[in-house]
Design a protein around this motif. Structure first.
Motif, PDB file in Angstrom:
ATOM      1  N   THR A 376       0.860  -1.186   0.000  1.00 16.62           N
ATOM      2  CA  THR A 376       0.000   0.000   0.000  1.00 16.62           C
ATOM      3  C   THR A 376       0.894   1.233   0.000  1.00 16.62           C
ATOM      4  O   THR A 376       2.085   1.155   0.329  1.00 16.62           O
ATOM      5  CB  THR A 376      -0.924   0.028   1.230  1.00 16.62           C
ATOM      6  OG1 THR A 376      -0.109  -0.007   2.408  1.00 16.62           O
ATOM      7  CG2 THR A 376      -1.882  -1.143   1.239  1.00 16.62           C
ATOM      8  N   LEU A 377       0.345   2.351  -0.344  1.00 18.12           N
ATOM      9  CA  LEU A 377       1.131   3.583  -0.438  1.00 18.12           C
ATOM     10  C   LEU A 377       1.330   4.254   0.916  1.00 18.12           C
ATOM     11  O   LEU A 377       2.108   5.192   1.030  1.00 18.12           O
ATOM     12  CB  LEU A 377       0.447   4.555  -1.402  1.00 18.12           C
ATOM     13  CG  LEU A 377       0.324   4.053  -2.843  1.00 18.12           C
ATOM     14  CD1 LEU A 377      -0.572   4.985  -3.648  1.00 18.12           C
ATOM     15  CD2 LEU A 377       1.690   3.925  -3.495  1.00 18.12           C
ATOM     16  N   PHE A 415      -5.558  -3.346  -7.944  1.00 18.62           N
ATOM     17  CA  PHE A 415      -4.900  -2.132  -7.457  1.00 18.62           C
ATOM     18  C   PHE A 415      -5.899  -0.979  -7.443  1.00 18.62           C
ATOM     19  O   PHE A 415      -6.879  -0.985  -8.189  1.00 18.62           O
ATOM     20  CB  PHE A 415      -3.712  -1.742  -8.355  1.00 18.62           C
ATOM     21  CG  PHE A 415      -2.696  -2.820  -8.543  1.00 18.62           C
ATOM     22  CD1 PHE A 415      -1.700  -3.033  -7.602  1.00 18.62           C
ATOM     23  CD2 PHE A 415      -2.750  -3.652  -9.651  1.00 18.62           C
ATOM     24  CE1 PHE A 415      -0.772  -4.048  -7.769  1.00 18.62           C
ATOM     25  CE2 PHE A 415      -1.829  -4.665  -9.827  1.00 18.62           C
ATOM     26  CZ  PHE A 415      -0.833  -4.863  -8.877  1.00 18.62           C
ATOM     27  N   GLN A 419      -2.613   3.689  -6.832  1.00 17.82           N
ATOM     28  CA  GLN A 419      -1.476   2.769  -6.831  1.00 17.82           C
ATOM     29  C   GLN A 419      -0.966   2.523  -8.247  1.00 17.82           C
ATOM     30  O   GLN A 419       0.241   2.503  -8.487  1.00 17.82           O
ATOM     31  CB  GLN A 419      -1.874   1.454  -6.161  1.00 17.82           C
ATOM     32  CG  GLN A 419      -2.082   1.572  -4.662  1.00 17.82           C
ATOM     33  CD  GLN A 419      -2.902   0.435  -4.068  1.00 17.82           C
ATOM     34  OE1 GLN A 419      -3.342  -0.468  -4.778  1.00 17.82           O
ATOM     35  NE2 GLN A 419      -3.122   0.484  -2.759  1.00 17.82           N
TER      36      GLN A 419
END
Length: 653
Positions: A376-377, A415, A419
Motif C-alpha cells: 500500500t502507499l 490495485f 497505486q
C-alpha cells in the motif's frame, strides 16, 4: 423524643460543619457544569492559496424571559419586539405577545433566532434588553460551527468533512480526517452553565472560562485550476457515457504532489457527485494498464526484449480449459513484443509471459514485489484499498493454474487507481517511485509549523535501460498509427500512456460490464504530470473501450493544463487579478489567491462572506460591520496594501 431530637441536631451539625463541603460541591455539580466550547477547525487551502474548507460560526439566540427585572422587561419589550420584527419580517405585536407569554410561563430558554451568521449575531446581541447581557437582559448565545466548502463539490471527498450519524458515530474522510486531530482540530474551550430547569442550561457569564484555540491551517498540493479542469472533463465524459462512477488523478511526476483528484458517482436520480474516494479506496482489476507492469518485469529480468517476435496465433489461447481472447478477432499474427504492447494484444503479452515464467512463476511475482506493487502507499487518507497479487507460495494466495496467464493482461490482480498511477509516475520520472502527497505545509497565520517534502518509496524500481524501453512503448501507443491510443495523438502536444479495458462481473454474462481506463503522462519527452482516468460501467451501447471512454478525458486535461491554465509563477498585475464588480461573488474566494495583504473589492458581496474573507487575510484586521445584507461601501479602497491591526469598516444594507 428527647433522644430523637438530639440525633436530628447532631446530624444537622455534622452536615453543616463536617460534610458541608462535600454536599455543597455535590449541589453545585447538579446545578452548574462545564460545557465544552468546540474550537474552530483550521482552514484547508489549495497550493495557490484558494480556500477549500473553512469553519463558519453559526449562532442560536435565546432569551431567559424571567431573569430581567419587571422594570427593564416592561421598558424594553416593545423596542426589542420592533428590532426582532425588522430582522425577521414578523410583526412587532407577534413578538410582544410571545415574549409576554414566555415570561408568564417562566420560560427561561425561549428561542428568538436560529443558525445565524456572525454579523447577524453581533447585530442581535445589541438589540434592546439583550444588550444588558446574560443576567439583566436574559441573553443566551449558543455557538456552533459549520464546515463550508467554498469550491462546492469539487474534490470534496479528498478535502474531507466531518459527519455525525444518529448513533453519534463520527466519519471524517479525506484530509480533514487524516490531519484533523493533529493539526486542524485545535483546542476546545470551556464555559460554565447553570441548570435552569427542564434539562435547559444557561451560561453563567458572557465570557468563556477557557477560550478555544483555533486549529492550524493546512495547505494542500491541490491546484484549483487543474482541479477544475479534471473535474469537468471527467463529469462531461461520465454524462456522455452514462457511467456508474469514475475518478481522475493528476500528479506532479518529480514530487508526487497530487494536483487534482476527482471522484464522481451517479445518484439514483442520475446526477454525479463526490460519492466516494474511488481513487484511494477502490481496488479493482486494472486490465490492460497492468501490461506495463508485466512487460517491465520481463524486461528487467532479461527474459524478453521489445524486438522479440511472438505469434499471436488466431487470437485465442487456452490454458487449463480457460480461453484468453485477443483484442482483435483472429489475432495479429506474428508481431514484435513492442507492437503487441502497442496494439494491446492479450494473446501476445500472455504468450511471452507464459514462456518466460511458466516454470518459475515465483520469479515473476518476486519482480512485481521488488517494484513495490504489493505494498500500500501508506498515505494518511483513511481507507486505502490493498493491492492483490496472487502468489503460489502463499496458502489461499489466490493462485491457480491460470493465475500467471491472467495476471499478464491485468486479471486476478487488483490495485487502486492511485497505486497504478504511482507506478506510471515512476516510469515517467526515470524509475524513482515517489509517494503521492496531498499536503505542502501546515501554518499558524504566516508561521510554517510543519513542511511536507517528497517521500521516496523506491529510488529505482528498475534499470534506466528498462525505463527507456517502456517509455518508448508508452509513447508509441499514442504516436503509432496502430497504437490503441492513436486517436488521442496531437502533432502539437505529446503524450504517452496505456489504454485499459477490463471486463467486470465477467462470470455473469447478464451483468457483464466494463472498466475503461487510461494511464500515462505528459509531455512525453520531459514529463511534468502523470494522470490516470478510470470509468466504471459506461453504457455499452455508446462505447466501453479505454481509448474511447477514458482516453479523451486524459487528452482534454493534458491540453487544457498547457493552454488554458496560467502558470503559478507567472507575473500578473493587481488589475488582472481583481474581478469586475459584476463577478465579485463568483470571484470571492479567488481574490486573495496571491495578494493576501492587498485589500480586495468586496462591494457587492454578502456581508457575511466579505467579513469571512477579510478575517482570512494574511494581516490581522479590525473589521467593523454596519448594517447587514450586501456590502455597499468599504472604508479602505481596493488594491491598498493592508497593515496589521488596521480598521476596515464595511457598510451594508
Amino acid at each position: 423524643m428527647f433522644v430523637f431530637g438530639l440525633a436530628v441536631v447532631f446530624k444537622l451539625l455534622s452536615i453543616q460543619f463536617i460534610e458541608g463541603d462535600k454536599y455543597k460541591a455535590l449541589a453545585e455539580k447538579r446545578v452548574v457544569k462545564d460545557v465544552v466550547i468546540p474550537a474552530n477547525r483550521g482552514n484547508v487551502y489549495s497550493a495557490n492559496g484558494n480556500l477549500l474548507a473553512t469553519s463558519i460560526p453559526k449562532y442560536d439566540i435565546r432569551i431567559d424571559a424571567v431573569t430581567s427585572s419587571s422594570k427593564d422587561f416592561k421598558k424594553y419589550l416593545k423596542p426589542l419586539a420592533d428590532s426582532l420584527a425588522k430582522f425577521t419580517g414578523k410583526s412587532s405585536s407577534y413578538y410582544q405577545r410571545e415574549l409576554r407569554k414566555a415570561r408568564a410561563n417562566k420560560n427561561r430558554y425561549y428561542l428568538l433566532v436560529r443558525n445565524i451568521g456572525y454579523s447577524d449575531y453581533i447585530r442581535i446581541r445589541n438589540f434592546p434588553l439583550l444588550n444588558l447581557g446574560a443576567f439583566k437582559g436574559g441573553l443566551i448565545v449558543e455557538q456552533k460551527t459549520k464546515r463550508e466548502h467554498p469550491m462546492g463539490g469539487i474534490a470534496q471527498r479528498t478535502i474531507g468533512y466531518e459527519r455525525i450519524d444518529e448513533q453519534g458515530n463520527v466519519t471524517r474522510p479525506g484530509i480533514d480526517g487524516a490531519f484533523g486531530i493533529k493539526y486542524l482540530r485545535g483546542v476546545d474551550g470551556k464555559r460554565k452553565k447553570q441548570r435552569i430547569g427542564k434539562g435547559q442550561w444557561k451560561p453563567l457569564s458572557d465570557a468563556n472560562e477557557i477560550e478555544p484555540k483555533d486549529g492550524y491551517d493546512v495547505y494542500t498540493t491541490i491546484d484549483v485550476n487543474i482541479q477544475d479542469i479534471a473535474h469537468h472533463a471527467l463529469l462531461e465524459q461520465l454524462e456522455k457515457y452514462k457511467a456508474d462512477h469514475g475518478c481522475v488523478v493528476v500528479m506532479e511526476t518529480k514530487t508526487g504532489e497530487v494536483k487534482a483528484i476527482s471522484n464522481l458517482g451517479r445518484s439514483s436520480k442520475g446526477y454525479y457527485y463526490e460519492k466516494r474516494n474511488y481513487a484511494v479506496w477502490e481496488s479493482h482489476e486494472p486490465g490492460s494498464t497492468f501490461k506495463l507492469m508485466a512487460i517491465t518485469a520481463a524486461l528487467e529480468d532479461k527474459v524478453i526484449d521489445t524486438s522479440d517476435v511472438v505469434d499471436t496465433g488466431k487470437g485465442v489461447l487456452t490454458y487449463y480449459g480457460k480461453k484468453v481472447r485477443d483484442s482483435k478477432y483472429g489475432g495479429y499474427g506474428k508481431i514484435s513484443v513492442s507492437k503487441a504492447f502497442e496494439v494491446s494484444s492479450n494473446t501476445g503479452i500472455v504468450k511471452v509471459i507464459h514462456k518466460a515464467y511458466a516454470k518459475n512463476p515465483e520469479k515473476f511475482v518476486d519482480r512485481l514485489y521488488a517494484m513495490n506493487l504489493n505494498d500500500t502507499l501508506q498515505i494518511p487518507i483513511i481507507g486505502e484499498g490493498k493491492p492483490v497479487i496472487p502468489d503460489p507460495r502463499i496458502k489461499n494466495g489466490r493462485w491457480s493454474g491460470i493465475a500467471l496467464q491472467w495476471m499478464a493482461y491485468g486479471y486476478g490482480v487488483s490495485f487502486t487507481p492511485l497505486q497504478t498511477l504511482t507506478f506510471y509516475n515512476a516510469i515517467a520520472n526515470g524509475g524513482e517511485m515517489v509517494k503521492p502527497r496531498f499536503l505542502k505545509e501546515v501554518r499558524e497565520f504566516d508561521k510554517v509549523i510543519e513542511p511536507f517534502k517528497k517521500e521516496v518509496i523506491n529510488e529505482q524500481i528498475c534499470s534506466k535501460e528498462t525505463v527507456k524501453k517502456v517509455q518508448q512503448l508508452l509513447k508509441n501507443v499514442v504516436e503509432k498509427e496502430h497504437g490503441t491510443g492513436h486517436r488521442l495523438y496531437s502533432k502539437n502536444f505529446s503524450m504517452a500512456g496505456k489504454t485499459g479495458t477490463c471486463q467486470k462481473d465477467y462470470s455473469n454474462k447478464e451483468k457483464l460490464n466494463y472498466i475503461s481506463s487510461f494511464a500515462g503522462y505528459f509531455p512525453a519527452e520531459n514529463p511534468k504530470y502523470s494522470c490516470i482516468v478510470v470509468i466504471h460501467e459506461p453504457d455499452k451501447s455508446v462505447g466501453y473501450y479505454g481509448a474511447d471512454v477514458s482516453g479523451p478525458v486524459f487528452k482534454r486535461i493534458a491540453q487544457k493544463i498547457y493552454t488554458d491554465t496560467p502558470l503559478v509563477d507567472e507575473v500578473e498585475t493587481l488589475e488582472v487579478k481583481q474581478p469586475s464588480v459584476e463577478k465579485e461573488y463568483e470571484g470571492y474566494y479567488n481574490l486573495a489567491q496571491k495578494y493576501k495583504t492587498i485589500m480586495p473589492n468586496v462591494v457587492g458581496l454578502p456581508a457575511m462572506d466579505a467579513l469571512s474573507l477579510l478575517e482570512n487575510m494574511d494581516v490581522k484586521l479590525k473589521v467593523k460591520l454596519k448594517g447587514s445584507g450586501v456590502v455597499k461601501e468599504q472604508s479602505v479602497n481596493k488594491s491598498v496594501k493592508l497593515k496589521d491591526n488596521q480598521t476596515v469598516v464595511l457598510s451594508a444594507s
